[in-house]
Design a protein around this motif. Structure first.
Motif, mmCIF file in Angstrom:
data_model
loop_
_atom_site.group_PDB
_atom_site.id
_atom_site.type_symbol
_atom_site.label_atom_id
_atom_site.label_comp_id
_atom_site.label_asym_id
_atom_site.label_seq_id
_atom_site.Cartn_x
_atom_site.Cartn_y
_atom_site.Cartn_z
ATOM 1 N N UNK A 64 45.629 70.210 31.112
ATOM 2 C CA UNK A 64 46.065 69.967 29.737
ATOM 3 C C UNK A 64 47.097 68.855 29.754
ATOM 4 N N UNK A 65 46.973 67.928 28.790
ATOM 5 C CA UNK A 65 47.925 66.816 28.708
ATOM 6 C C UNK A 65 48.036 66.411 27.242
ATOM 7 N N UNK A 66 49.250 66.551 26.682
ATOM 8 C CA UNK A 66 49.401 66.308 25.253
ATOM 9 C C UNK A 66 48.600 67.340 24.477
ATOM 10 N N UNK A 91 53.244 63.794 33.449
ATOM 11 C CA UNK A 91 52.366 64.037 34.589
ATOM 12 C C UNK A 91 53.098 63.633 35.856
ATOM 13 N N UNK A 92 52.777 64.339 36.947
ATOM 14 C CA UNK A 92 53.375 64.046 38.246
ATOM 15 C C UNK A 92 52.262 63.967 39.278
ATOM 16 N N UNK A 93 52.421 63.060 40.236
ATOM 17 C CA UNK A 93 51.429 62.970 41.299
ATOM 18 C C UNK A 93 52.108 62.692 42.626
ATOM 19 N N UNK A 94 51.411 63.076 43.684
ATOM 20 C CA UNK A 94 51.857 62.795 45.048
ATOM 21 C C UNK A 94 51.043 61.620 45.558
ATOM 22 N N UNK A 95 51.717 60.523 45.849
ATOM 23 C CA UNK A 95 51.077 59.298 46.322
ATOM 24 C C UNK A 95 51.657 58.975 47.688
ATOM 25 N N UNK A 130 51.629 58.592 30.521
ATOM 26 C CA UNK A 130 50.317 58.246 29.966
ATOM 27 C C UNK A 130 49.181 58.332 30.990
ATOM 28 N N UNK A 131 49.491 58.804 32.204
ATOM 29 C CA UNK A 131 48.513 58.904 33.305
ATOM 30 C C UNK A 131 47.968 57.548 33.732
ATOM 31 N N UNK A 132 48.660 56.478 33.347
ATOM 32 C CA UNK A 132 48.241 55.133 33.758
ATOM 33 C C UNK A 132 49.375 54.392 34.460
ATOM 34 N N UNK A 133 50.553 54.467 33.904
ATOM 35 C CA UNK A 133 51.712 53.791 34.475
ATOM 36 C C UNK A 133 52.599 54.825 35.168
ATOM 37 N N UNK A 134 52.863 54.578 36.464
ATOM 38 C CA UNK A 134 53.562 55.565 37.281
ATOM 39 C C UNK A 134 54.880 54.997 37.803
ATOM 40 N N UNK A 135 55.899 55.869 37.817
ATOM 41 C CA UNK A 135 57.226 55.499 38.311
ATOM 42 C C UNK A 135 57.591 56.411 39.479
ATOM 43 N N UNK A 136 58.039 55.829 40.589
ATOM 44 C CA UNK A 136 58.454 56.611 41.747
ATOM 45 C C UNK A 136 59.765 57.314 41.430
ATOM 46 N N UNK A 137 59.758 58.645 41.589
ATOM 47 C CA UNK A 137 60.940 59.441 41.319
ATOM 48 C C UNK A 137 61.683 59.834 42.589
ATOM 49 N N UNK A 167 32.971 72.441 39.043
ATOM 50 C CA UNK A 167 33.403 72.462 37.648
ATOM 51 C C UNK A 167 34.863 72.875 37.569
ATOM 52 N N UNK A 168 35.496 72.501 36.461
ATOM 53 C CA UNK A 168 36.907 72.823 36.276
ATOM 54 C C UNK A 168 37.140 73.219 34.826
ATOM 55 N N UNK A 169 38.142 74.099 34.632
ATOM 56 C CA UNK A 169 38.390 74.740 33.350
ATOM 57 C C UNK A 169 39.850 74.537 32.963
ATOM 58 N N UNK A 170 40.119 74.299 31.667
ATOM 59 C CA UNK A 170 41.498 74.184 31.188
ATOM 60 C C UNK A 170 41.528 74.458 29.696
ATOM 61 N N UNK A 171 42.659 74.962 29.215
ATOM 62 C CA UNK A 171 42.881 75.186 27.786
ATOM 63 C C UNK A 171 43.899 74.172 27.282
ATOM 64 N N UNK A 172 43.665 73.627 26.077
ATOM 65 C CA UNK A 172 44.596 72.649 25.538
ATOM 66 C C UNK A 172 45.602 73.326 24.605
ATOM 67 N N UNK A 173 46.501 72.526 24.042
ATOM 68 C CA UNK A 173 47.567 73.070 23.202
ATOM 69 C C UNK A 173 47.052 73.591 21.869
ATOM 70 N N UNK A 174 45.810 73.307 21.521
ATOM 71 C CA UNK A 174 45.215 73.782 20.278
ATOM 72 C C UNK A 174 44.370 75.033 20.490
ATOM 73 N N UNK A 175 44.564 75.664 21.636
ATOM 74 C CA UNK A 175 43.865 76.917 21.962
ATOM 75 C C UNK A 175 42.354 76.729 22.030
ATOM 76 N N UNK A 176 41.966 75.599 22.585
ATOM 77 C CA UNK A 176 40.551 75.338 22.836
ATOM 78 C C UNK A 176 40.319 75.333 24.340
#
Length: 410
Positions: A185-187, A204-208, A217-224, A385-394
């Protein structure tokens, strides 16, 4: 364990202001230090259902009764939790519940804790008890030394009477052929991302490599920060969780800049190491508290389940990870599978993996039953396959054949 005294006067001073004295005698009197509940049986339950007349359109409430003893209560002596193994039907009145019997080891004394304070009172089978939230039963041994708290939860099948359907919304070439991705879920939507990516509502967070990076935005990443991590696992209200290269659970409360070891109640060798999935939700019995659930496979290929009740508000904060061993007598253990995903939906945890069955847990990860309400749609194509619920309960489902499915209640 028993103790012999002559004469005996037992004072249960832990019962707030109540004192119990067993009296004096020239005979030996035996008291015990055991404080375990061994059986818990529900009394008669009320159920209210609605019926609408096809002629007048009038709505009628129908009251019926349920035999509570038909719903067997499981007792988890490791975590001191008691819950019904089979869900109570929708419409069951949880605000007025009677208990027909509570058995204890060596006549330990059962009390009930208040919902609004720390006060307790003796339990009686004539009590009408509010179980709309879990209740704490406090047990005292007859020797008056110490006590044990059991949390009793009554679980209702909230999906009964609801219509749920899957609808195929797309087949996309750019979503085909993946193997190490998962849906998050994102946004206000969901995104298929690399396994190293975890998300909160808007970050979002990722291990690089060894870099922990953050993105809005899942496009521009900043090293923390830089850390020796094997995998990011999930995000709670106040922290990111990860598995370290040293085999320990880690937590960061500053967006990945620094990392601390988490506290475990069992050895870290029992942590899962592959096909790990985590989900979290608001734990309503306590204010400002997350319930975190992690499931995966260990090096021997066995399912490992861990949970953490994480308080992040007020004076009490933190919490430790608790290992939830699979009871050999539990017929509803989650099977071993790959590509596991977890999501919290409609007050239940749903799990989906490589065996293409959606399992639901209504008791926070103890038992898992194949869900008929959320059965996968016929004609589904794909092996992963992968499963997730969004903030609108879908509820969303994506397969490695590029299919995108939307599931929602009607």
């Amino acid at each position: 364990m028993k103790k012999n005294f002559k004469p005996l006067c037992v004072m249960l001073c832990a019962l707030v202001t109540m004192t119990s004295c067993l009296g004096n005698s020239d005979e030996d009197t035996t008291v015990y230090s055991d404080m375990a509940i061994s059986a818990f049986t529900l009394g008669t339950l009320n159920r209210y259902t609605h019926s609408t007349s096809s002629d007048t359109g009038n709505d009628t409430i129908i009251k019926s009764t349920l035999t509570g003893s038909n719903y067997k209560m499981a007792i988890d002596q490791n975590r001191y939790r008691i819950y019904n193994q089979d869900l109570l039907p929708s419409g069951t009145d949880l605000a007025h519940v009677t208990i027909s019997g509570v058995s204890t080891v060596n006549n330990a004394i059962v009390t009930l804790k208040s919902l609004t304070s720390d006060s307790i009172r003796f339990f009686s089978t004539s009590d009408s008890i509010d179980f709309t939230t879990p209740r704490v039963f406090r047990v005292f041994p007859t020797d008056g030394v110490g006590y044990r708290d059991y949390t009793v939860s009554l679980l209702v099948d909230e999906s009964a009477g609801l219509s749920f359907e899957w609808k195929k919304v797309d087949t996309r070439a750019d979503l085909q052929g993946w193997s190490a991705n998962h849906l998050v879920a994102f946004g206000d939507s969901v995104r298929l991302v690399d396994q190293s990516v975890v998300t909160s509502d808007d970050c979002a967070y990722r291990l690089n490599g060894t870099n922990v990076e953050c993105s809005e935005d899942l496009e521009n990443w900043t090293v923390m920060g830089v850390a020796a991590l094997k995998q990011l696992l999930g995000v709670g209200t106040k922290g990111i969780f990860a598995l370290g290269t040293d085999g320990m659970m880690k937590r960061s409360e500053d967006n990945g800049v620094t990392w601390l070891d988490e506290t475990l109640d069992e050895d870290a060798t029992l942590l899962p190491v592959s096909d790990i999935a985590m989900t979290s939700w608001d734990y309503t019995p306590l204010d400002s508290t997350d319930y975190l659930l992690m499931v995966g496979n260990d090096v021997q290929g066995q399912v490992r389940v861990w949970r953490k009740i994480s308080q992040y508000g007020g004076a009490v904060k933190g919490g430790k990870w608790v290992y939830m061993p699979v009871d050999l007598n539990n017929p509803y253990a989650l099977p071993v599978q790959q590509h596991l995903s977890l999501t919290y939906y409609n007050n239940k945890v749903l799990a989906l993996g490589s065996n293409k069955v959606i399992y639901q847990s209504a008791d926070q990860g103890i038992t898992w039953k194949e869900s008929s309400a959320y059965a996968l749609p016929s004609g589904l194509q794909g092996t992963a396959m992968s499963l997730a619920a969004d903030s609108q309960n879908r509820l969303w489902l994506v397969t490695d054949a590029g299919e995108v499915w939307l599931g929602k209640k009607r």
